[in-house]
Design an enzyme around this catalytic site. Sequence first.
Site, PDB file in Angstrom:
ATOM      1  N   GLU A 712       0.878  -1.182   0.000  1.00  0.00           N
ATOM      2  CA  GLU A 712       0.000   0.000   0.000  1.00  0.00           C
ATOM      3  C   GLU A 712       0.902   1.215   0.000  1.00  0.00           C
ATOM      4  O   GLU A 712       1.696   1.396   0.915  1.00  0.00           O
ATOM      5  CB  GLU A 712      -0.898  -0.007   1.243  1.00  0.00           C
ATOM      6  N   CYS A 746      -1.592   9.380   3.830  1.00  0.00           N
ATOM      7  CA  CYS A 746      -1.510   8.911   2.439  1.00  0.00           C
ATOM      8  C   CYS A 746      -2.719   9.379   1.665  1.00  0.00           C
ATOM      9  O   CYS A 746      -2.653   9.635   0.468  1.00  0.00           O
ATOM     10  CB  CYS A 746      -1.430   7.398   2.419  1.00  0.00           C
TER      11      CYS A 746
HETATM   12  P1  NAD Z   1       8.829   4.650   3.639  1.00  0.00           P
HETATM   13  O1  NAD Z   1       8.635   3.927   2.352  1.00  0.00           O
HETATM   14  O2  NAD Z   1      10.015   5.497   3.763  1.00  0.00           O
HETATM   15  O3  NAD Z   1       8.914   3.592   4.819  1.00  0.00           O
HETATM   16  C1  NAD Z   1       7.885   2.671   5.093  1.00  0.00           C
HETATM   17  C2  NAD Z   1       8.444   1.483   5.840  1.00  0.00           C
HETATM   18  O4  NAD Z   1       9.180   0.722   4.942  1.00  0.00           O
HETATM   19  C3  NAD Z   1       9.401   1.858   6.934  1.00  0.00           C
HETATM   20  O5  NAD Z   1       9.273   0.960   7.986  1.00  0.00           O
HETATM   21  C4  NAD Z   1      10.746   1.702   6.279  1.00  0.00           C
HETATM   22  O6  NAD Z   1      11.782   1.505   7.188  1.00  0.00           O
HETATM   23  C5  NAD Z   1      10.483   0.491   5.425  1.00  0.00           C
HETATM   24  N1  NAD Z   1      11.310   0.317   4.254  1.00  0.00           N
HETATM   25  C6  NAD Z   1      11.574   1.200   3.271  1.00  0.00           C
HETATM   26  N2  NAD Z   1      12.339   0.638   2.325  1.00  0.00           N
HETATM   27  C7  NAD Z   1      12.556  -0.639   2.715  1.00  0.00           C
HETATM   28  C8  NAD Z   1      13.288  -1.753   2.162  1.00  0.00           C
HETATM   29  N3  NAD Z   1      13.953  -1.657   1.042  1.00  0.00           N
HETATM   30  N4  NAD Z   1      13.264  -2.902   2.819  1.00  0.00           N
HETATM   31  C9  NAD Z   1      12.595  -3.046   3.969  1.00  0.00           C
HETATM   32  N5  NAD Z   1      11.926  -2.038   4.550  1.00  0.00           N
HETATM   33  C10 NAD Z   1      11.890  -0.852   3.917  1.00  0.00           C
HETATM   34  O7  NAD Z   1       7.482   5.444   3.945  1.00  0.00           O
HETATM   35  P2  NAD Z   1       7.181   6.391   5.172  1.00  0.00           P
HETATM   36  O8  NAD Z   1       7.848   7.700   4.957  1.00  0.00           O
HETATM   37  O9  NAD Z   1       7.403   5.701   6.454  1.00  0.00           O
HETATM   38  O10 NAD Z   1       5.607   6.581   5.024  1.00  0.00           O
HETATM   39  C11 NAD Z   1       5.018   7.519   4.193  1.00  0.00           C
HETATM   40  C12 NAD Z   1       4.596   6.881   2.902  1.00  0.00           C
HETATM   41  O11 NAD Z   1       3.675   5.833   3.175  1.00  0.00           O
HETATM   42  C13 NAD Z   1       3.852   7.834   2.006  1.00  0.00           C
HETATM   43  O12 NAD Z   1       4.244   7.595   0.683  1.00  0.00           O
HETATM   44  C14 NAD Z   1       2.395   7.444   2.208  1.00  0.00           C
HETATM   45  O13 NAD Z   1       1.573   7.789   1.135  1.00  0.00           O
HETATM   46  C15 NAD Z   1       2.516   5.981   2.383  1.00  0.00           C
HETATM   47  N6  NAD Z   1       1.365   5.443   3.096  1.00  0.00           N
HETATM   48  C16 NAD Z   1       0.476   4.717   2.393  1.00  0.00           C
HETATM   49  C17 NAD Z   1      -0.641   4.219   3.030  1.00  0.00           C
HETATM   50  C18 NAD Z   1      -1.672   3.419   2.300  1.00  0.00           C
HETATM   51  O14 NAD Z   1      -2.465   2.770   2.930  1.00  0.00           O
HETATM   52  N7  NAD Z   1      -1.664   3.426   0.989  1.00  0.00           N
HETATM   53  C19 NAD Z   1      -0.826   4.465   4.384  1.00  0.00           C
HETATM   54  C20 NAD Z   1       0.136   5.206   5.062  1.00  0.00           C
HETATM   55  C21 NAD Z   1       1.246   5.681   4.409  1.00  0.00           C
END
Ligand code: NAD
Length: 953
Positions: A712, A746
């Site tokens: 997501e 998001c």
């Molecule tokens: P992010 O992608 O930086 O991190 C999300 C999670 O993924 C964190 O725990 C991070 O440490 C982990 N992560 C990132 N790359 C990884 C990898 N290569 N391997 C393993 N883990 C990894 O996102 P963020 O800044 O924490 O959150 C904001 C983003 O999330 C925004 O883009 C927002 O739109 C999205 N979001 C989407 C939803 C939805 O339901 N669609 C809900 C909330 C947030």
Amino acid sequence: MCMAEALLRIPDSKTQQRLVNEILTRGHWDEHLGSNTSLLVNASTWGLFFGSQMVEQPLLESKTAQNILQQISQRIGSKMAHTAMMQAVKLMAEHFVMGAEISDAIARAQVSRQQRVSFDCLGEAAQCQMDVDGYFAAYQDAIEQIGENCTKERLFDQFSISIKLSALHSRYDSFKQPQVMKELIPPLRKLIILAKQQHVQVTLDAEEADHLALSLQIFKTLWHDPTIKGWHGFGLAVQAYQKRALPLLKWLVALAKERKSRIPVRLVKGAYWDSEIKLAQQLGLDDYPVFTRKTATDISYLACANYMLQQSDSLYPQFATHNAHTITWILQASQGKTFEFQRLHGMGEALYQAINEIEPNAPPCRIYAPVGLHNRLLPYLVRRLLENGANSSFVNQMADQQVSDEALVSNPLSRFKQSAIHPLIKPAEIYAPERRNSKGLDLHCPNTIQRIQRAIDEHNKVAWQVAPLIKGIPQRGDSKPLYNPANHSDQIGQLIEANVEQVNLAYTISQKSLSEWQLTSIEQRATILNKCADLFEEQLPELMAHIIREAGRTLPDALSEVREAIDFLRYYAYQACSLQQASRDLPGPTGEQNQLALYGRGVITCISPWNFPLAIFTGQIAAALVVGNAVVAKPASATPLTAFAAIKLMHQAGIPSNTLQLIPGDSRIIGKALVDNPALAGIAFTGSLAGAQRINRSLANRQGAILPLIAETGGINIMLADSTALLDQLIPDLLTSAFNSAGQRCSALRVLIVQEEIAELVIDRLLACMDELKLGAPDQLATDIGPVISADALQTLQAYCDKMEKQVTLLHKVSLHNNEGHFMPPHLFEIPNLQVMSGETFGPVLHLLRYKGGELAQMIQQINAMGYGLTLGLHSRLQSTMQLVTTTAKVGNIYINRNMIGAVVGSQPFGGEGTSGTGPKAGGPYYLQRFAHERTVSINTTAIGGNTELLGR
Ligand code: NAD
């Protein structure tokens, strides 16, 4: 015993009465001013108190009363029935407005020789200072003109005015109490003093229940103002549907006695019933602030009326009613006391005419007369239609020939056969029988706020230590400090990040735990999730404190976040049991048994973002566990503390500590290990598109089984507003959608696409309203916008805005006075097309694009072409537009004529398509299946000695 019987018998009325008197005489009401909950707790007491009042006054059984009622009914009943439709049409047109300008309205009142008229300036709550200035000027002008047409004789025989407090302050909300008191009282005082000079009686109108305490504070402050002292013209409207109506009247009597003055009180039934019920359900409150049954309100009205008549030395009763039974009851009960009736302009005319014919000495009736342009009429009209058009309304019933005269004029007490609370719609039960609604907190209640504040203070005192939890044991290692994003100098704790060895160890242990966990039944696992939900509910303030201090969420956001987590736990518990039942025999030819069942896949890794540090974190884990998987949970680097607290509660609820491990850490260090481990059976990821794509590529490079990835991600979310959009509704929805949680949702709105005809109007209002937003510490109720999550996030946003300022038009930037933390002021840019939008901007930055009427379909094509598909908002009154948008937009969640954030588990399953996500939707009915293997078993029963099914025939 149901409440009706209790009311009629009152076996214990003395005790109840004593209790009520005690509470009132000790001044608890005054102390509890603003404490909804404590008063709601006593609701049944008040109910019984109404009963005792009624039983002492069984006037409705009197023959005279019945006689008068029947005469009224005969005279006007059939006429009303035939003209009911006409009436509705008239209401929809000018019938409801006395005049477009106050001068027209006064002239019309004079032509009809009506002196008792309370003029009301039409309009809803002010949204910005521009509105406030307009309403203030309108009230001032109205009072002056009304005054010119009043004599200095008997105050109550004159014209009067009704003032809506929410029109005089743009943020009329008890969350903003200090600001409202400071800014609203001076102009209101001016108006009251002017009214006093002009000999014009004033009534402060009643509004929503959560405004009541604030309105009373304001009333009390002005009542004690020396300039107003001793004047009998400053009054208040009281709503009988409020469970607090009677104690409120007692409070007013006490005020009146203090000053030896009389307070005019307009007693109404209340016009916001449906929104009060909806709000209480949404907030998961313990109870409703209003009676849920119309009959209870009718009884409350009579009890209040009775009390007001008894206290007519202190109160001047103004009974606003269109109900013949109520009128007759009051006439009978009044015994020579002075009072007046009130009716709405355009309604009840025939009724009061009939009363005057039968009872020439009946007290006078004042007309409540809206004044204003017709474009301001709609919300007022809808409220009146709902109020009077409801099946249970007297006006509606009178027009219904199926309703007999006897039924029409019956005593509400004898009609009151069921319990006081509607059994189907208790806030806790709106999702019954599936699950309990998460319990909310009433943030308008000072006691609740104190409780949360205590939790935050306690949180502050603890030196929090977060570490990887493997088999429930915190691991050792180097630690780094965690800071509050709202305050650079507030260190909230220490974090030990996981290393690659710990990740691998977590997988090994999780995998070993699988066989035992999968031996537990789905019902057992569901019971554990429900237990966990209960623990979350018990720890609600403490969990809120984590979210506020670690993620910078405001109080209301933190509350809804914890509630969402609780909803996820209960929803998936219920869904899992339903799926289990669905694992069933499948059809086939005779002599064969076919069965389908779901099984856990193995070890699922749950990777969550910081912006929903509890809800998304919990939702992913709960879904994976309940279908029989073990979980390695990787929270976002910015919010490990909230995750740590949640895991502790999950273990406490009964999830084995070797089945659920916590691996906080930096994805640059442990990301590869998380995705590469051979024990991995699938990933649930929520975060950025870039993160999801990285993980997707890593998974593709694995040897062996192809693993599922539920991803997501983000989006560039659009709201469309055509020229039929209602600005009063659109603007607050824009502000909430774009700037709530500092735009770090998001689902947050990024681009408003508005039809050019209304664009300028929208821009003007939006700018003015943006300036009303308050940035600040998220633990303060008055704060609208908290910080962004980190210095890096702030820098990225600032760089983006600097770049955009050079490329497109900056329409507005809120001036900011808070450098304690990472605060980003809301920005509004006007863009020439959607192509300038390069990707998701995760903060309080809104873009505006105009479109030409007739080009909506092309606009939707352009939106689809961007490739994202998370949320979309629409403001329009046109069914055809709604149809076009809902059938052509390729978007996961569409919100019409409302804001576009805050999806509710089970009601608005959430998730996008395209580059916004793979699905299935979180909080929806298809989510759990993705965490499970499906296995079928087919048995040939003929092969083992004959088909008994056939033999039996
Ligand atoms: P992010 O992608 O930086 O991190 C999300 C999670 O993924 C964190 O725990 C991070 O440490 C982990 N992560 C990132 N790359 C990884 C990898 N290569 N391997 C393993 N883990 C990894 O996102 P963020 O800044 O924490 O959150 C904001 C983003 O999330 C925004 O883009 C927002 O739109 C999205 N979001 C989407 C939803 C939805 O339901 N669609 C809900 C909330 C947030």
